[in-house]
Design a protein around this motif. Structure first.
Motif, mmCIF file in Angstrom:
data_model
loop_
_atom_site.group_PDB
_atom_site.id
_atom_site.type_symbol
_atom_site.label_atom_id
_atom_site.label_comp_id
_atom_site.label_asym_id
_atom_site.label_seq_id
_atom_site.Cartn_x
_atom_site.Cartn_y
_atom_site.Cartn_z
ATOM 1 N N THR A 1 0.629 -1.342 -1.298
ATOM 2 C CA THR A 1 0.224 -1.886 -0.002
ATOM 3 C C THR A 1 -1.174 -1.398 0.295
ATOM 4 O O THR A 1 -1.714 -0.536 -0.404
ATOM 5 C CB THR A 1 1.194 -1.427 1.109
ATOM 6 O OG1 THR A 1 0.726 -1.913 2.389
ATOM 7 C CG2 THR A 1 1.297 0.090 1.192
ATOM 8 N N TRP A 2 -1.768 -1.961 1.362
ATOM 9 C CA TRP A 2 -3.034 -1.418 1.850
ATOM 10 C C TRP A 2 -2.741 -0.023 2.382
ATOM 11 O O TRP A 2 -1.721 0.198 3.050
ATOM 12 C CB TRP A 2 -3.606 -2.337 2.920
ATOM 13 C CG TRP A 2 -4.868 -1.862 3.579
ATOM 14 C CD1 TRP A 2 -5.114 -1.810 4.927
ATOM 15 C CD2 TRP A 2 -6.061 -1.419 2.935
ATOM 16 N NE1 TRP A 2 -6.387 -1.356 5.144
ATOM 17 C CE2 TRP A 2 -6.990 -1.093 3.937
ATOM 18 C CE3 TRP A 2 -6.435 -1.237 1.594
ATOM 19 C CZ2 TRP A 2 -8.273 -0.613 3.662
ATOM 20 C CZ3 TRP A 2 -7.708 -0.754 1.317
ATOM 21 C CH2 TRP A 2 -8.617 -0.452 2.345
ATOM 22 N N VAL A 3 -3.645 0.915 2.094
ATOM 23 C CA VAL A 3 -3.390 2.333 2.340
ATOM 24 C C VAL A 3 -3.209 2.658 3.830
ATOM 25 O O VAL A 3 -2.699 3.724 4.185
ATOM 26 C CB VAL A 3 -4.508 3.182 1.671
ATOM 27 C CG1 VAL A 3 -5.836 3.019 2.413
ATOM 28 C CG2 VAL A 3 -4.101 4.638 1.536
ATOM 29 N N SER B 1 -6.825 -2.900 18.717
ATOM 30 C CA SER B 1 -8.142 -3.068 18.083
ATOM 31 C C SER B 1 -8.080 -3.280 16.578
ATOM 32 O O SER B 1 -9.067 -3.683 15.972
ATOM 33 C CB SER B 1 -9.010 -1.845 18.398
ATOM 34 O OG SER B 1 -8.305 -0.665 18.074
ATOM 35 N N SER B 2 -6.929 -2.981 15.953
ATOM 36 C CA SER B 2 -6.773 -3.237 14.515
ATOM 37 C C SER B 2 -5.288 -3.198 14.177
ATOM 38 O O SER B 2 -4.474 -2.689 14.958
ATOM 39 C CB SER B 2 -7.502 -2.174 13.676
ATOM 40 O OG SER B 2 -6.822 -0.942 13.751
ATOM 41 N N GLY B 3 -4.962 -3.693 13.002
ATOM 42 C CA GLY B 3 -3.590 -3.597 12.521
ATOM 43 C C GLY B 3 -3.205 -2.151 12.234
ATOM 44 O O GLY B 3 -2.029 -1.784 12.334
ATOM 45 N N THR B 4 -4.190 -1.344 11.910
ATOM 46 C CA THR B 4 -3.938 0.077 11.663
ATOM 47 C C THR B 4 -3.544 0.773 12.972
ATOM 48 O O THR B 4 -2.567 1.525 13.022
ATOM 49 C CB THR B 4 -5.198 0.743 11.070
ATOM 50 O OG1 THR B 4 -5.583 0.022 9.898
ATOM 51 C CG2 THR B 4 -4.941 2.194 10.715
ATOM 52 N N ALA B 5 -4.300 0.509 14.039
ATOM 53 C CA ALA B 5 -3.974 1.064 15.361
ATOM 54 C C ALA B 5 -2.576 0.606 15.777
ATOM 55 O O ALA B 5 -1.777 1.384 16.318
ATOM 56 C CB ALA B 5 -5.007 0.606 16.386
ATOM 57 N N PHE C 1 -5.074 -8.815 12.617
ATOM 58 C CA PHE C 1 -5.955 -9.979 12.743
ATOM 59 C C PHE C 1 -7.315 -9.696 12.123
ATOM 60 O O PHE C 1 -8.351 -10.189 12.581
ATOM 61 C CB PHE C 1 -6.106 -10.382 14.218
ATOM 62 C CG PHE C 1 -4.803 -10.684 14.914
ATOM 63 C CD1 PHE C 1 -3.847 -11.502 14.317
ATOM 64 C CD2 PHE C 1 -4.535 -10.157 16.172
ATOM 65 C CE1 PHE C 1 -2.645 -11.779 14.965
ATOM 66 C CE2 PHE C 1 -3.341 -10.438 16.830
ATOM 67 C CZ PHE C 1 -2.386 -11.248 16.225
ATOM 68 N N HIS C 2 -7.322 -8.840 11.083
ATOM 69 C CA HIS C 2 -8.544 -8.590 10.318
ATOM 70 C C HIS C 2 -9.105 -9.926 9.797
ATOM 71 O O HIS C 2 -8.350 -10.892 9.610
ATOM 72 C CB HIS C 2 -8.208 -7.649 9.149
ATOM 73 C CG HIS C 2 -9.362 -7.375 8.249
ATOM 74 N ND1 HIS C 2 -9.592 -8.107 7.101
ATOM 75 C CD2 HIS C 2 -10.342 -6.461 8.335
ATOM 76 C CE1 HIS C 2 -10.692 -7.645 6.509
ATOM 77 N NE2 HIS C 2 -11.163 -6.641 7.237
ATOM 78 N N ALA C 3 -10.391 -9.952 9.531
ATOM 79 C CA ALA C 3 -11.074 -11.188 9.122
ATOM 80 C C ALA C 3 -10.422 -11.868 7.925
ATOM 81 O O ALA C 3 -10.494 -13.095 7.796
ATOM 82 C CB ALA C 3 -12.535 -10.881 8.813
HETATM 83 C C1 LIG Z 1 -4.645 -5.516 6.764
HETATM 84 C C2 LIG Z 1 -3.487 -4.608 6.602
HETATM 85 C C3 LIG Z 1 -3.270 -3.490 7.438
HETATM 86 C C4 LIG Z 1 -4.267 -3.000 8.434
HETATM 87 O O1 LIG Z 1 -4.821 -3.918 9.244
HETATM 88 P P1 LIG Z 1 -6.301 -3.686 9.852
HETATM 89 O O2 LIG Z 1 -6.380 -4.722 10.897
HETATM 90 O O3 LIG Z 1 -7.256 -3.879 8.721
HETATM 91 O O4 LIG Z 1 -6.351 -2.300 10.393
HETATM 92 C C5 LIG Z 1 -2.118 -2.761 7.288
HETATM 93 N N1 LIG Z 1 -1.215 -3.078 6.347
HETATM 94 C C6 LIG Z 1 -1.385 -4.110 5.510
HETATM 95 C C7 LIG Z 1 -0.315 -4.421 4.511
HETATM 96 C C8 LIG Z 1 -2.526 -4.898 5.597
HETATM 97 O O5 LIG Z 1 -2.697 -5.911 4.738
#
Ligand SMILES: *Cc1c(COP(=O)(O)O)cnc(C)c1O
Length: 377
Positions: free
Chosen positions: A81-83, A54-58, A178-180
């Motif tokens: 990086t993104w947290v 469902s997300s890149g975080t998951a 695959f975030h927007a």
């Molecule tokens: C976008 C991103 C994520 C998380 O992805 P989501 O789909 O937003 O949960 C993790 N790490 C990095 C470096 C990202 O850019």
């Protein structure tokens, strides 16, 4: 002139119609579109098993769980990086061990990463910031010598390459988003590239409450999972995006080249930092410059507002995450990672997305000259 955002997804009419069909089909959550998307992704990654989330975080969280990262473990990663990268480590009860970045690539300094390995180190999580790949040869040499797992946070590097090989087509676990805002999107979503079918089966369980069903309609739960499955609505968007990814990235690369030509004189004049000019490996997820705001006599906020007044959107990706209050409470402090801190203060993301026009590059560069040279005597 209409507002130029720093990014915008490109969704075609065929995909929009396809989503309509999914909505009318009566099956909108995980089903045939998810299966088809996983099959397409697996062939994109050279046949390796792939599962979507469902997300890149998951995806990252499941990847770390597959390495049995938990309390008492250390995971080495970057503060720039993104947290999500470090939040997932903390949510599993492990300790993020941060090391500074290389000031040129802005990616994790692998010499420092190697020095940070202890008997408690379970994994390394490299991040390809802006789509510029971390050195995979060096990374896997360290991981191999120290018997560490790797969860590549390749959220930003879909379609990027390392020495000609697609990121995700080799290595240990590889996590994409695959975030927007990413180079291809499902609205929200992500995928994990796995080593074998046994690992994929466990990933599937962790994705949906740990449930395994048998042929008689019964079920068992032998591991505690989460709720991380992707919908068929989202998977259908992904099926429309994947065949266009190489084209998207080619257009991004061409626009990035134009930025270099147009911005080099300004960069030389005011000490603006440009990204690494890599047109072979990077997928150009972002075009980011560093501006020495202290010397320029204006703040980043002033710059962002002035660009916005010129109808141009910019972004900040990212402030050094160890200076967030929740991370300071863990003991991190100013001065811990000087390169990441300086880049985090000075970095600005300029508009870059496939539907941008060539003329938009001039528009951005002209506005930057206006805003930044106005400050000079
Ligand atoms: C976008 C991103 C994520 C998380 O992805 P989501 O789909 O937003 O949960 C993790 N790490 C990095 C470096 C990202 O850019």
């Amino acid at each position: 002139m209409s507002f130029l955002p720093f990014t915008r997804p490109s969704i075609d009419e065929e995909t929009i119609a396809g989503v309509g069909e999914v909505l009318r089909s009566g099956w909108i959550t995980s089903g045939p579109q998810v299966k088809a998307f996983e099959t397409a992704l697996s062939s994109y990654f050279g046949g390796r098993p792939v599962r979507v989330f469902s997300s890149g975080t998951a995806t990252l969280e499941v990847g770390l769980a597959l390495c049995s990262v938990g309390p008492g473990d250390e995971v080495i990663t970057t503060p720039l990086t993104w947290v999500a990268t470090t939040n997932t480590i903390l949510r599993l009860g492990a300790k993020p061990v941060l090391v500074d970045v290389d000031p040129v690539t802005r990616n994790i300094d692998l010499d420092r990463a190697e020095q940070a390995v202890t008997p408690r180190t379970k994994a390394i999580v490299p991040v390809d910031l802006a789509g510029l790949p971390v050195d995979r040869d060096r990374l896997y040499a360290i991981a191999g010598a120290r018997r560490l797992r790797v969860v590549e946070d390749a959220a930003q590097s879909m379609g990027a390459r390392w020495k000609g090989r697609r990121i995700g087509s080799f290595g240990d676990l590889v996590s994409f988003s695959f975030h927007a805002n990413k180079n291809m999107t499902t609205g929200e979503g992500g995928c994990l590239v796995l080593n074998d079918e046994a690992e994929a089966a466990l990933a599937e369980k962790l994705r949906l409450q740990g449930v395994v069903r048998d042929a008689d309609g019964g079920m068992d739960v032998d591991v505690i999972g989460g709720k991380f499955n992707l919908t068929d609505i989202a998977a259908r968007i992904g099926l429309g995006q994947l065949p266009r990814l190489e084209g998207f990235n080619g257009r991004r690369r061409a626009l990035a080249r134009m930025y270099f030509e147009r911005l080099r004189p300004l960069a030389d004049r005011i000490g603006m930092g440009l990204p690494v000019a890599d047109f072979e490996q990077s997928n150009w997820h972002m075009f980011q410059v560093t501006l020495p705001f202290a010397q320029l006599g204006l703040s980043r906020g002033d710059f962002i507002r002035a660009m916005h007044a010129a109808e141009i959107g910019t972004g900040v990706h990212y402030p050094a995450l160890h200076l967030f209050s929740a991370y300071r409470r863990l003991g991190f402090d100013e001065g811990d990672f000087p390169h990441a801190e300086r880049i985090g203060r000075e970095i600005v993301t300029l508009p870059l997305f496939p539907a941008m026009q060539d003329a938009d590059i001039d528009r951005v560069a002209n506005a930057m000259e206006q805003v930044l040279l106005r400050q000079r005597p």
